[in-house]
Enzyme design. Structure first.
Site, mmCIF file in Angstrom:
data_model
loop_
_atom_site.group_PDB
_atom_site.id
_atom_site.type_symbol
_atom_site.label_atom_id
_atom_site.label_comp_id
_atom_site.label_asym_id
_atom_site.label_seq_id
_atom_site.Cartn_x
_atom_site.Cartn_y
_atom_site.Cartn_z
ATOM 1 N N TYR A 166 36.494 14.312 50.113
ATOM 2 C CA TYR A 166 37.901 14.675 50.363
ATOM 3 C C TYR A 166 38.790 13.435 50.274
ATOM 4 C CZ TYR A 166 41.843 16.339 53.338
ATOM 5 O OH TYR A 166 43.071 16.668 53.867
ATOM 6 N N SER B 255 46.663 12.837 52.052
ATOM 7 C CA SER B 255 46.238 12.760 53.458
ATOM 8 C C SER B 255 46.198 11.307 53.895
ATOM 9 C CB SER B 255 44.854 13.378 53.626
ATOM 10 O OG SER B 255 44.302 13.034 54.884
HETATM 11 P P1 NAD Z 1 44.250 25.332 55.507
HETATM 12 O O1 NAD Z 1 42.771 25.368 55.303
HETATM 13 O O2 NAD Z 1 44.815 25.884 56.769
HETATM 14 O O3 NAD Z 1 44.957 26.059 54.276
HETATM 15 C C1 NAD Z 1 44.587 25.771 52.958
HETATM 16 C C2 NAD Z 1 44.943 26.924 52.054
HETATM 17 O O4 NAD Z 1 44.532 26.586 50.723
HETATM 18 C C3 NAD Z 1 44.224 28.239 52.423
HETATM 19 O O5 NAD Z 1 45.141 29.296 52.489
HETATM 20 C C4 NAD Z 1 43.215 28.411 51.296
HETATM 21 O O6 NAD Z 1 42.939 29.779 50.987
HETATM 22 C C5 NAD Z 1 43.931 27.721 50.133
HETATM 23 N N1 NAD Z 1 42.989 27.333 49.082
HETATM 24 C C6 NAD Z 1 41.770 26.767 49.217
HETATM 25 N N2 NAD Z 1 41.176 26.628 48.025
HETATM 26 C C7 NAD Z 1 42.041 27.129 47.103
HETATM 27 C C8 NAD Z 1 41.977 27.297 45.690
HETATM 28 N N3 NAD Z 1 40.901 26.943 44.982
HETATM 29 N N4 NAD Z 1 43.050 27.817 45.066
HETATM 30 C C9 NAD Z 1 44.135 28.213 45.772
HETATM 31 N N5 NAD Z 1 44.243 28.112 47.101
HETATM 32 C C10 NAD Z 1 43.207 27.571 47.762
HETATM 33 O O7 NAD Z 1 44.651 23.799 55.278
HETATM 34 P P2 NAD Z 1 45.854 22.919 55.874
HETATM 35 O O8 NAD Z 1 45.311 22.164 57.026
HETATM 36 O O9 NAD Z 1 47.090 23.718 56.009
HETATM 37 O O10 NAD Z 1 46.012 21.882 54.679
HETATM 38 C C11 NAD Z 1 47.020 21.977 53.699
HETATM 39 C C12 NAD Z 1 47.094 20.686 52.910
HETATM 40 O O11 NAD Z 1 47.341 19.591 53.795
HETATM 41 C C13 NAD Z 1 45.791 20.335 52.182
HETATM 42 O O12 NAD Z 1 46.100 19.683 50.964
HETATM 43 C C14 NAD Z 1 45.135 19.361 53.137
HETATM 44 O O13 NAD Z 1 44.218 18.540 52.479
HETATM 45 C C15 NAD Z 1 46.344 18.610 53.630
HETATM 46 N N6 NAD Z 1 46.161 17.902 54.894
HETATM 47 C C16 NAD Z 1 45.843 18.573 56.040
HETATM 48 C C17 NAD Z 1 45.719 17.868 57.233
HETATM 49 C C18 NAD Z 1 45.410 18.550 58.526
HETATM 50 O O14 NAD Z 1 45.077 17.847 59.496
HETATM 51 N N7 NAD Z 1 45.521 19.871 58.628
HETATM 52 C C19 NAD Z 1 45.924 16.494 57.255
HETATM 53 C C20 NAD Z 1 46.241 15.844 56.064
HETATM 54 C C21 NAD Z 1 46.363 16.552 54.898
HETATM 55 C C1 4PL Z 2 43.736 11.965 60.611
HETATM 56 O O1 4PL Z 2 43.480 15.331 56.184
HETATM 57 O O2 4PL Z 2 44.483 13.228 58.153
HETATM 58 C C2 4PL Z 2 41.426 14.823 60.341
HETATM 59 C C3 4PL Z 2 41.231 16.561 58.446
HETATM 60 N N1 4PL Z 2 42.074 13.726 60.791
HETATM 61 O O3 4PL Z 2 41.947 16.594 57.202
HETATM 62 C C4 4PL Z 2 42.824 15.574 57.170
HETATM 63 C C5 4PL Z 2 43.068 13.171 60.072
HETATM 64 C C6 4PL Z 2 41.770 15.380 59.130
HETATM 65 C C7 4PL Z 2 43.458 13.719 58.855
HETATM 66 C C8 4PL Z 2 42.751 14.826 58.391
#
Ligand code: NAD
Ligand code: 4PL
Length: 248
Positions: free
Chosen positions: A154, A141
């Site tokens: 996180y 992230s």
């Molecule tokens: P989300 O919450 O929409 O989806 C996450 C998925 O992971 C869910 O389906 C959940 O059931 C699954 N999960 C959670 N714990 C688990 C476990 N113990 N075992 C197996 N599956 C599990 O999240 P997202 O926003 O799509 O995020 C996906 C990835 O992107 C993550 O690694 C998150 O940290 C990263 N990320 C997200 C953002 C954002 O702004 N959405 C930004 C930067 C990074």
């Molecule tokens: C810029 O990884 O990258 C909120 C929540 N804002 O999870 C993230 C920023 C979130 C991010 C993320």
């Protein structure tokens, strides 16, 4: 969209929804057999049905060693082993520092960092046992660069994922396994739509060089590139995908 991943098998963790589901969809569109693996068993099955073709769902809790072992036993039984691993599963909390206690810290580290370790441990063992070249891509992230508030455990876990990426690239290069990380900025995923993070879009857009709301597909398209042979000379890197919000 292409056939550049034809013959490849990819495991995407946390692919029942959000960014993981978009990644699984794009890898399948590029010809890969995709394994959707999520702790949400029902959601994983639905995602695999939606993607169709060769997509299949196998449930896992990435933080549970026995569950990860069972996942790889099932992969062994159903496929010739994976060529591509995408560590995407994670919990995305919104929690002020004053509320971060040891229980929260341990939960986030165990899913977001130890989970990536456990799955990568099993995946790279299987890749080498089968003499496969491999691609490991972990979703970190841009909060690691920005020091974003309300997610201290996180951010620490994501820094750990980037550290693991750098170390493993060195150890696994001789086996033709590349190891990279992607750092998304704020993305309008299912999880974010459902959390206080959704209120940050205005602020984040102000910081972005290119304007708009980050979408799961913005990340999926980059992951598909890193999973392809076009990225064969890239390893140990962290590719920031956030419309220019941070520069590192
Ligand atoms: P989300 O919450 O929409 O989806 C996450 C998925 O992971 C869910 O389906 C959940 O059931 C699954 N999960 C959670 N714990 C688990 C476990 N113990 N075992 C197996 N599956 C599990 O999240 P997202 O926003 O799509 O995020 C996906 C990835 O992107 C993550 O690694 C998150 O940290 C990263 N990320 C997200 C953002 C954002 O702004 N959405 C930004 C930067 C990074
Ligand atoms: C810029 O990884 O990258 C909120 C929540 N804002 O999870 C993230 C920023 C979130 C991010 C993320």
């Amino acid at each position: 969209m292409t056939d550049r991943l034809a013959g490849m098998t990819a495991l995407v963790t946390g692919a029942a929804q959000g960014i993981g589901k978009a990644i699984a969809t794009r890898l399948a569109a590029d010809g890969a057999t995709v394994i959707i693996s999520d702790v949400n068993e029902e959601g994983g099955r639905k995602a695999a049905e939606e993607i169709g073709g060769k997509a299949m769902a196998i449930a896992v809790d990435v933080s549970d060693p026995d569950s990860v072992t069972a996942l790889f036993d099932a992969i062994e039984a159903k496929t010739g082993g994976i060529d591509i691993l995408v560590n995407n599963a994670s919990i995305v909390p919104f929690i002020a520092w004053d509320d971060v206690d040891l229980a929260h810290w341990q939960k986030i580290i165990s899913v977001n960092l130890t989970g990536a370790f456990l799955v990568t441990r099993a995946a790279t063992d299987q890749m080498r046992a089968k003499g496969k070249a491999g691609k490991v891509i972990s979703i970190a992230s841009n909060t690691f660069f920005a020091g974003t508030p309300n997610m201290a455990a996180y951010v620490a876990a994501k820094g750990g994922v980037i550290g693991l990426t750098r170390a493993l690239a060195t150890e696994l290069g001789a086996h033709n396994i590349t190891v990279n990380a992607v750092t998304p900025g704020l993305i309008e995923s299912d999880g974010v739509k459902d959390s206080p993070h959704k209120d940050a879009f205005e602020f984040v857009e102000m910081l972005q060089a290119v304007k708009g709301k980050g979408q799961p597909e913005h990340i999926a398209d980059v992951v598909a590139f890193l999973a392809s042979d076009d990225a064969r000379w890239i390893t140990g890197q962290t590719l920031n995908v956030d419309a220019g919000m941070v520069r590192h």
